[in-house]
Design a protein around this motif. Structure first.
Motif, PDB file in Angstrom:
ATOM      1  N   GLU A 164      34.191  27.537  47.999  1.00 36.49           N
ATOM      2  CA  GLU A 164      35.120  28.432  47.301  1.00 36.49           C
ATOM      3  C   GLU A 164      36.469  27.751  47.085  1.00 36.49           C
ATOM      4  O   GLU A 164      37.092  27.903  46.021  1.00 36.49           O
ATOM      5  N   ILE A 165      36.923  26.982  48.071  1.00 34.68           N
ATOM      6  CA  ILE A 165      38.185  26.245  47.920  1.00 34.68           C
ATOM      7  C   ILE A 165      38.037  25.189  46.823  1.00 34.68           C
ATOM      8  O   ILE A 165      38.944  24.985  46.007  1.00 34.68           O
ATOM      9  N   GLY A 166      36.885  24.516  46.787  1.00 31.08           N
ATOM     10  CA  GLY A 166      36.647  23.525  45.746  1.00 31.08           C
ATOM     11  C   GLY A 166      36.661  24.145  44.358  1.00 31.08           C
ATOM     12  O   GLY A 166      37.179  23.545  43.406  1.00 31.08           O
ATOM     13  N   ALA A 167      36.110  25.346  44.217  1.00 28.96           N
ATOM     14  CA  ALA A 167      36.116  26.031  42.923  1.00 28.96           C
ATOM     15  C   ALA A 167      37.535  26.435  42.526  1.00 28.96           C
ATOM     16  O   ALA A 167      37.879  26.437  41.346  1.00 28.96           O
ATOM     17  N   ARG A 168      38.363  26.769  43.523  1.00 33.11           N
ATOM     18  CA  ARG A 168      39.738  27.175  43.249  1.00 33.11           C
ATOM     19  C   ARG A 168      40.642  25.992  42.960  1.00 33.11           C
ATOM     20  O   ARG A 168      41.567  26.080  42.146  1.00 33.11           O
ATOM     21  N   THR A 169      40.378  24.863  43.612  1.00 35.83           N
ATOM     22  CA  THR A 169      41.232  23.682  43.473  1.00 35.83           C
ATOM     23  C   THR A 169      40.447  22.575  42.767  1.00 35.83           C
ATOM     24  O   THR A 169      40.469  22.463  41.558  1.00 35.83           O
ATOM     25  N   SER A 170      39.768  21.751  43.544  1.00 35.95           N
ATOM     26  CA  SER A 170      38.923  20.695  42.978  1.00 35.95           C
ATOM     27  C   SER A 170      37.933  20.252  44.045  1.00 35.95           C
ATOM     28  O   SER A 170      38.172  20.418  45.251  1.00 35.95           O
ATOM     29  N   LEU A 171      36.833  19.675  43.594  1.00 36.04           N
ATOM     30  CA  LEU A 171      35.835  19.171  44.537  1.00 36.04           C
ATOM     31  C   LEU A 171      36.414  18.054  45.392  1.00 36.04           C
ATOM     32  O   LEU A 171      36.133  17.957  46.596  1.00 36.04           O
ATOM     33  N   ARG A 172      37.235  17.224  44.797  1.00 34.72           N
ATOM     34  CA  ARG A 172      37.834  16.106  45.541  1.00 34.72           C
ATOM     35  C   ARG A 172      38.678  16.617  46.704  1.00 34.72           C
ATOM     36  O   ARG A 172      38.635  16.069  47.809  1.00 34.72           O
ATOM     37  N   TYR A 173      39.457  17.662  46.458  1.00 36.04           N
ATOM     38  CA  TYR A 173      40.287  18.228  47.528  1.00 36.04           C
ATOM     39  C   TYR A 173      39.408  18.796  48.641  1.00 36.04           C
ATOM     40  O   TYR A 173      39.692  18.602  49.836  1.00 36.04           O
ATOM     41  N   ALA A 174      38.337  19.483  48.274  1.00 35.66           N
ATOM     42  CA  ALA A 174      37.439  20.057  49.279  1.00 35.66           C
ATOM     43  C   ALA A 174      36.797  18.968  50.131  1.00 35.66           C
ATOM     44  O   ALA A 174      36.655  19.110  51.345  1.00 35.66           O
ATOM     45  N   VAL A 175      36.418  17.870  49.497  1.00 36.12           N
ATOM     46  CA  VAL A 175      35.825  16.748  50.239  1.00 36.12           C
ATOM     47  C   VAL A 175      36.842  16.157  51.212  1.00 36.12           C
ATOM     48  O   VAL A 175      36.527  15.816  52.357  1.00 36.12           O
ATOM     49  N   GLN A 176      38.093  16.050  50.760  1.00 32.99           N
ATOM     50  CA  GLN A 176      39.130  15.461  51.611  1.00 32.99           C
ATOM     51  C   GLN A 176      39.447  16.344  52.814  1.00 32.99           C
ATOM     52  O   GLN A 176      39.997  15.860  53.807  1.00 32.99           O
ATOM     53  N   MET A 177      39.094  17.617  52.747  1.00 36.12           N
ATOM     54  CA  MET A 177      39.350  18.521  53.862  1.00 36.12           C
ATOM     55  C   MET A 177      38.373  18.324  55.014  1.00 36.12           C
ATOM     56  O   MET A 177      38.633  18.794  56.133  1.00 36.12           O
ATOM     57  N   LEU A 178      37.273  17.624  54.769  1.00 36.55           N
ATOM     58  CA  LEU A 178      36.259  17.477  55.810  1.00 36.55           C
ATOM     59  C   LEU A 178      36.789  16.749  57.040  1.00 36.55           C
ATOM     60  O   LEU A 178      36.580  17.193  58.174  1.00 36.55           O
ATOM     61  N   THR A 179      37.475  15.646  56.831  1.00 39.20           N
ATOM     62  CA  THR A 179      37.938  14.838  57.974  1.00 39.20           C
ATOM     63  C   THR A 179      38.974  15.568  58.823  1.00 39.20           C
ATOM     64  O   THR A 179      38.825  15.639  60.057  1.00 39.20           O
ATOM     65  N   PRO A 180      40.058  16.139  58.235  1.00 35.34           N
ATOM     66  CA  PRO A 180      40.990  16.887  59.103  1.00 35.34           C
ATOM     67  C   PRO A 180      40.345  18.101  59.771  1.00 35.34           C
ATOM     68  O   PRO A 180      40.723  18.459  60.896  1.00 35.34           O
ATOM     69  N   SER A 181      39.372  18.717  59.124  1.00 36.13           N
ATOM     70  CA  SER A 181      38.668  19.845  59.751  1.00 36.13           C
ATOM     71  C   SER A 181      37.895  19.368  60.974  1.00 36.13           C
ATOM     72  O   SER A 181      37.853  20.045  62.010  1.00 36.13           O
ATOM     73  N   ARG A 182      37.267  18.217  60.875  1.00 35.88           N
ATOM     74  CA  ARG A 182      36.545  17.658  62.030  1.00 35.88           C
ATOM     75  C   ARG A 182      37.509  17.349  63.173  1.00 35.88           C
ATOM     76  O   ARG A 182      37.208  17.613  64.340  1.00 35.88           O
ATOM     77  N   ILE A 183      38.688  16.800  62.822  1.00 40.29           N
ATOM     78  CA  ILE A 183      39.671  16.456  63.858  1.00 40.29           C
ATOM     79  C   ILE A 183      40.137  17.717  64.584  1.00 40.29           C
ATOM     80  O   ILE A 183      40.280  17.731  65.823  1.00 40.29           O
ATOM     81  N   LEU A 184      40.362  18.793  63.829  1.00 38.40           N
ATOM     82  CA  LEU A 184      40.769  20.054  64.460  1.00 38.40           C
ATOM     83  C   LEU A 184      39.686  20.582  65.391  1.00 38.40           C
ATOM     84  O   LEU A 184      39.973  21.062  66.495  1.00 38.40           O
ATOM     85  N   ALA A 185      38.429  20.495  64.941  1.00 38.24           N
ATOM     86  CA  ALA A 185      37.325  20.972  65.778  1.00 38.24           C
ATOM     87  C   ALA A 185      37.232  20.153  67.064  1.00 38.24           C
ATOM     88  O   ALA A 185      37.050  20.708  68.159  1.00 38.24           O
ATOM     89  N   GLU A 186      37.387  18.841  66.960  1.00 36.26           N
ATOM     90  CA  GLU A 186      37.306  17.978  68.151  1.00 36.26           C
ATOM     91  C   GLU A 186      38.472  18.225  69.098  1.00 36.26           C
ATOM     92  O   GLU A 186      38.345  18.048  70.315  1.00 36.26           O
TER      93      GLU A 186
END
Length: 224
Positions: A164-186
């Motif tokens: 949903e975020i990718g549809a609102r912004t861009s696919l590239r931005y959504a992909v870039q969110m993966l790494t910081p999301s993983r860091i927060l989870a860890e």
């Protein structure tokens, strides 16, 4: 059978002998004798002439290469002129252009506005591939594949939110969110990215559209 590129032949024969009766074996044998000499237009024409003759005689077979140029709107008029002339050659490669621009100025000719920033006479030579924006489901599939490649674990809600975020912004931005999301989870001792991680990252960062909108709304607060 030996596979060689036209550039290999250009480099190997940067100092061609005066004789015009060069056979294909002499061209190939010269590959082992590299010379640091400028590759001139005259040399390219000589090599092309020999190659064309052997193609016509059936001695050699041409396998077209593929030249991929991303962000093609960044090229200037001089580059486009060279490409336009080169595409007329019988031994030119298959050229693929990629750009995300609409009507825009052609670099080096600011008085010319053209679709995709490409001169119209060159556009006439192209087949333009029709593209459509990704749907949310398609974005979720792409993000799932990317997460698998990066060995990330996502729960279903987090993947849906990223789509949903990718549809609102861009696919590239959504992909870039993966790494910081993983860091927060860890950081909190989890290996799987949750919806809360994605929400927190989305609150910490701005995508390009949101940043531009914020700048437009408070332009006076920034240096020019």
């Amino acid at each position: 059978v030996q596979d060689v590129t036209l550039h290999d032949l250009d480099v190997a024969n940067a100092k061609p002998p005066s004789s015009n009766n060069r056979d294909v074996m002499s061209l190939v044998s010269a590959l082992g004798k590299p010379k640091k000499t400028e590759i001139t237009d005259k040399l390219r024409q000589e090599i092309n002439r020999v190659v064309n003759r052997y193609i016509d005689e059936g001695v050699a077979e041409l396998v077209p290469g593929v030249l991929f140029i991303d962000e093609v709107h960044m090229l200037d008029m001089e580059c486009f002129t060279y490409l336009n002339r080169s595409l007329e050659s019988a031994i030119s490669p298959i050229v693929v252009f990629a750009t995300n621009r609409g009507l825009t100025h052609v670099r080096g000719a600011n008085d010319i506005v053209s679709p995709h920033g490409i001169p119209v006479d060159l556009l006439d030579r192209l087949l333009i591939v029709r593209t459509h924006p990704y749907s949310v489901d398609e974005m979720m599939h792409i993000l799932s594949l990317r997460a698998t490649v990066e060995e990330l674990e996502l729960d279903e809600e987090a993947l849906k939110l990223l789509g949903e975020i990718g549809a609102r912004t861009s696919l590239r931005y959504a992909v870039q969110m993966l790494t910081p999301s993983r860091i927060l989870a860890e950081t909190v001792g989890r290996t799987k990215i949750s919806c809360e991680d994605v929400q927190q990252v989305d609150g910490l960062f701005l995508d390009g559209k949101a940043s531009a909108k914020r700048l437009a709304a408070s332009e006076e607060g920034y240096l020019k």
